[in-house]
Scaffold this motif. Structure first.
Motif, PDB file in Angstrom:
ATOM      1  N   LEU A  35       0.802  -1.216   0.000  1.00  0.00           N
ATOM      2  CA  LEU A  35       0.000   0.000   0.000  1.00  0.00           C
ATOM      3  C   LEU A  35       0.833   1.262   0.000  1.00  0.00           C
ATOM      4  O   LEU A  35       0.563   2.204  -0.747  1.00  0.00           O
ATOM      5  CB  LEU A  35      -0.938   0.033   1.214  1.00  0.00           C
ATOM      6  CG  LEU A  35      -1.852   1.235   1.005  1.00  0.00           C
ATOM      7  CD1 LEU A  35      -2.947   0.894   0.025  1.00  0.00           C
ATOM      8  CD2 LEU A  35      -2.433   1.747   2.276  1.00  0.00           C
ATOM      9  N   VAL A  36       1.877   1.315   0.833  1.00  0.00           N
ATOM     10  CA  VAL A  36       2.589   2.578   1.014  1.00  0.00           C
ATOM     11  C   VAL A  36       3.345   2.966  -0.248  1.00  0.00           C
ATOM     12  O   VAL A  36       3.259   4.108  -0.711  1.00  0.00           O
ATOM     13  CB  VAL A  36       3.541   2.471   2.229  1.00  0.00           C
ATOM     14  CG1 VAL A  36       4.513   3.607   2.255  1.00  0.00           C
ATOM     15  CG2 VAL A  36       2.726   2.454   3.509  1.00  0.00           C
ATOM     16  N   CYS A  39       0.966   3.966  -2.921  1.00  0.00           N
ATOM     17  CA  CYS A  39       0.423   5.300  -2.598  1.00  0.00           C
ATOM     18  C   CYS A  39       1.424   6.388  -2.928  1.00  0.00           C
ATOM     19  O   CYS A  39       1.047   7.456  -3.407  1.00  0.00           O
ATOM     20  CB  CYS A  39       0.047   5.393  -1.110  1.00  0.00           C
ATOM     21  SG  CYS A  39      -1.668   5.057  -0.827  1.00  0.00           S
ATOM     22  N   PHE A  40       2.710   6.143  -2.648  1.00  0.00           N
ATOM     23  CA  PHE A  40       3.727   7.143  -2.989  1.00  0.00           C
ATOM     24  C   PHE A  40       3.746   7.362  -4.497  1.00  0.00           C
ATOM     25  O   PHE A  40       3.827   8.505  -4.964  1.00  0.00           O
ATOM     26  CB  PHE A  40       5.117   6.693  -2.518  1.00  0.00           C
ATOM     27  CG  PHE A  40       5.371   6.905  -1.053  1.00  0.00           C
ATOM     28  CD1 PHE A  40       6.545   6.443  -0.469  1.00  0.00           C
ATOM     29  CD2 PHE A  40       4.466   7.551  -0.241  1.00  0.00           C
ATOM     30  CE1 PHE A  40       6.806   6.627   0.876  1.00  0.00           C
ATOM     31  CE2 PHE A  40       4.706   7.736   1.102  1.00  0.00           C
ATOM     32  CZ  PHE A  40       5.882   7.271   1.658  1.00  0.00           C
ATOM     33  N   ALA A  42       1.266   6.784  -6.649  1.00  0.00           N
ATOM     34  CA  ALA A  42       0.025   7.450  -7.046  1.00  0.00           C
ATOM     35  C   ALA A  42       0.060   8.919  -6.637  1.00  0.00           C
ATOM     36  O   ALA A  42      -0.404   9.796  -7.370  1.00  0.00           O
ATOM     37  CB  ALA A  42      -1.174   6.761  -6.401  1.00  0.00           C
ATOM     38  N   ALA A  43       0.627   9.183  -5.461  1.00  0.00           N
ATOM     39  CA  ALA A  43       0.692  10.569  -4.989  1.00  0.00           C
ATOM     40  C   ALA A  43       1.575  11.401  -5.899  1.00  0.00           C
ATOM     41  O   ALA A  43       1.222  12.521  -6.286  1.00  0.00           O
ATOM     42  CB  ALA A  43       1.240  10.594  -3.560  1.00  0.00           C
ATOM     43  N   VAL A  71      -4.094  11.780 -14.142  1.00  0.00           N
ATOM     44  CA  VAL A  71      -4.448  11.688 -12.725  1.00  0.00           C
ATOM     45  C   VAL A  71      -5.230  10.416 -12.448  1.00  0.00           C
ATOM     46  O   VAL A  71      -5.006   9.720 -11.453  1.00  0.00           O
ATOM     47  CB  VAL A  71      -5.268  12.932 -12.308  1.00  0.00           C
ATOM     48  CG1 VAL A  71      -5.784  12.790 -10.910  1.00  0.00           C
ATOM     49  CG2 VAL A  71      -4.429  14.170 -12.446  1.00  0.00           C
ATOM     50  N   VAL A  72      -6.141  10.081 -13.363  1.00  0.00           N
ATOM     51  CA  VAL A  72      -6.935   8.859 -13.194  1.00  0.00           C
ATOM     52  C   VAL A  72      -6.026   7.638 -13.248  1.00  0.00           C
ATOM     53  O   VAL A  72      -6.154   6.704 -12.447  1.00  0.00           O
ATOM     54  CB  VAL A  72      -8.025   8.783 -14.290  1.00  0.00           C
ATOM     55  CG1 VAL A  72      -8.768   7.469 -14.214  1.00  0.00           C
ATOM     56  CG2 VAL A  72      -8.985   9.934 -14.153  1.00  0.00           C
ATOM     57  N   GLY A  75      -4.223   7.226 -10.096  1.00  0.00           N
ATOM     58  CA  GLY A  75      -5.127   6.670  -9.095  1.00  0.00           C
ATOM     59  C   GLY A  75      -5.270   5.163  -9.230  1.00  0.00           C
ATOM     60  O   GLY A  75      -5.374   4.447  -8.235  1.00  0.00           O
ATOM     61  N   GLY A  78      -2.683   3.350  -7.424  1.00  0.00           N
ATOM     62  CA  GLY A  78      -3.031   3.227  -6.008  1.00  0.00           C
ATOM     63  C   GLY A  78      -3.993   2.078  -5.763  1.00  0.00           C
ATOM     64  O   GLY A  78      -3.888   1.357  -4.765  1.00  0.00           O
ATOM     65  N   ILE A  79      -4.936   1.882  -6.698  1.00  0.00           N
ATOM     66  CA  ILE A  79      -5.902   0.788  -6.565  1.00  0.00           C
ATOM     67  C   ILE A  79      -5.188  -0.560  -6.628  1.00  0.00           C
ATOM     68  O   ILE A  79      -5.522  -1.487  -5.888  1.00  0.00           O
ATOM     69  CB  ILE A  79      -6.979   0.870  -7.665  1.00  0.00           C
ATOM     70  CG1 ILE A  79      -7.722   2.194  -7.615  1.00  0.00           C
ATOM     71  CG2 ILE A  79      -7.947  -0.288  -7.569  1.00  0.00           C
ATOM     72  CD1 ILE A  79      -8.797   2.266  -6.612  1.00  0.00           C
ATOM     73  N   LEU A  82      -3.849  -1.209  -3.349  1.00  0.00           N
ATOM     74  CA  LEU A  82      -4.940  -1.488  -2.397  1.00  0.00           C
ATOM     75  C   LEU A  82      -5.437  -2.916  -2.540  1.00  0.00           C
ATOM     76  O   LEU A  82      -5.647  -3.615  -1.542  1.00  0.00           O
ATOM     77  CB  LEU A  82      -6.085  -0.499  -2.652  1.00  0.00           C
ATOM     78  CG  LEU A  82      -7.322  -0.646  -1.762  1.00  0.00           C
ATOM     79  CD1 LEU A  82      -7.028  -0.143  -0.381  1.00  0.00           C
ATOM     80  CD2 LEU A  82      -8.480   0.133  -2.350  1.00  0.00           C
ATOM     81  N   ALA A  85      -2.915  -5.254  -1.058  1.00  0.00           N
ATOM     82  CA  ALA A  85      -2.835  -5.081   0.402  1.00  0.00           C
ATOM     83  C   ALA A  85      -4.028  -5.731   1.081  1.00  0.00           C
ATOM     84  O   ALA A  85      -3.880  -6.333   2.153  1.00  0.00           O
ATOM     85  CB  ALA A  85      -2.752  -3.602   0.761  1.00  0.00           C
ATOM     86  N   VAL A  86      -5.213  -5.641   0.483  1.00  0.00           N
ATOM     87  CA  VAL A  86      -6.388  -6.287   1.076  1.00  0.00           C
ATOM     88  C   VAL A  86      -6.235  -7.799   1.035  1.00  0.00           C
ATOM     89  O   VAL A  86      -6.495  -8.498   2.022  1.00  0.00           O
ATOM     90  CB  VAL A  86      -7.679  -5.849   0.351  1.00  0.00           C
ATOM     91  CG1 VAL A  86      -8.849  -6.712   0.770  1.00  0.00           C
ATOM     92  CG2 VAL A  86      -7.996  -4.409   0.648  1.00  0.00           C
TER      93      VAL A  86
END
Lengths: 171, 163
Positions: A35-36, A39-40, A42-43, A71-72, A75, A78-79, A82, A85-86
């Motif tokens: 995740l992290v 996220c970095f 995606a950020a 941007v999409v 994102g 990031g998904i 996620l 990670a789940v």
């Protein structure tokens, strides 16, 4: 008799040589890394291309909604993180967790996370340059999308490997 | 092994601290990134002040995610007689630590992203009124990253119980 008592008490406690109590530490590193790092990535992608879009919007406000595509795509990176990670977080249990599973989860999380970081950075830099170029010459829009798709594929490769690793069974 | 010999409370407490500390760092970073641009652009265009406070509020929401998660984590922190001999307590310690790291760093990234994008939003809004809502869409994509961290923090720590 004493050794039987000892081994049965260890089994009751759950800390056997096959399922050591330290194993979840490594599984959780994989979950966090997935995740992290994603996220970095995606950020970075969101912020870098966001700055480009805010700048080109001043010249060509009519093109802004089309140019939100980088941007999409960031994102979506990031998904990917996620999702893995789940899968990993629900797979890490207090009982029956072997080093086999722990290190498979670690590899899985690192693979999607680091690929997502790289893909996100690529999407950000290409998106920033791309939207600024599209504001000047609209014919470049398709070219920008093609380059972004190649960058997104890098994150997808990480997701594929992560899915294979996370579903590894020891039997 | 040394991982099992460190008290699980070390891991749990540091994880809780990282969850709130790093989230607040991300929120603060975002607030100063947006705030400086907003204040500078509003010198010549004062009309942008009220609408662009929403970017500041998006950054503050990141800190709220952090404090919610830290309160959830500290609720699991309960006393057990001999924690290094209880595998359930060891598991809970690891889960809380890595859950806190996940929430903290995801919110750090989210806060910085929302800050950078909010700064761009304020500057674009100052030039052209119609750009505000369009750039706000990018900020919403950015703030989703903090929510990802919260989701994974919750999923990681659901089965983490000290007794």
């Amino acid at each position: 008799m004493f050794s039987e008592l000892l081994s049965s008490s260890l089994l009751l406690q759950g800390n056997t040589p096959e399922t050591p109590a330290a194993a979840p530490f490594f599984g959780f590193i994989g979950c966090t890394a997935a995740l992290v790092f994603a996220c970095f990535g995606a950020a970075y992608g969101t912020a870098k291309s966001g700055v480009g879009i805010a700048t080109m919007g001043i010249q060509r406000h009519d093109l802004v909604m089309r140019c939100i595509i980088p941007v999409v795509m960031a994102g979506v990176i990031g998904i990917y993180g996620l999702i893995i990670a789940v899968i990993l977080a629900t797979g890490i249990t207090p009982d029956g967790y072997t080093y086999f599973k722990a290190f498979a989860h670690l590899g899985s999380g690192l693979s999607v996370g680091l690929s997502g970081l790289a893909a996100g950075m690529a999407i950000g830099i290409v998106g920033d340059a791309g939207v600024r170029a599209v504001a000047q010459n609209q014919k470049l829009f398709v070219g920008m999308i093609l380059i972004l798709i190649f960058a997104e594929a890098l994150g997808l490769y990480g997701l594929i490997v992560a899915l294979i690793l996370s579903t590894k069974k020891s039997e | 092994m040394w991982l099992q010999e460190i008290s699980p409370y070390t891991w749990a407490a540091i994880g809780t601290a990282l969850a709130i500390g790093l989230s607040v760092t991300g929120a603060a970073w975002g607030i100063f990134l947006t705030g400086t641009s907003l204040l500078g652009a509003a010198i010549k265009v004062p009309r942008i002040r009220a609408k662009n406070l929403i970017s500041i509020i998006f950054c503050e929401a990141v800190a709220i995610y952090g404090i919610i998660m830290a309160i959830i984590f500290q609720g699991k922190y309960s006393y057990v007689e001999n924690p290094t001999a209880a595998p359930l307590a060891i598991f809970a310690g690891f889960a809380l630590f890595w859950g806190g790291v996940t929430v903290g760093f995801a919110n750090l990234a989210c806060g910085v992203t929302v800050g950078i994008t909010g700064s761009g939003c304020a500057l674009a809004d100052a030039q052209n009124r119609t750009l505000f809502v369009k750039i706000l869409v990018i900020e919403i994509f950015g703030s989703a990253l903090g929510l990802f961290g919260v989701i994974i923090g919750i999923v990681m720590t659901t089965s983490a119980k000290f007794n």
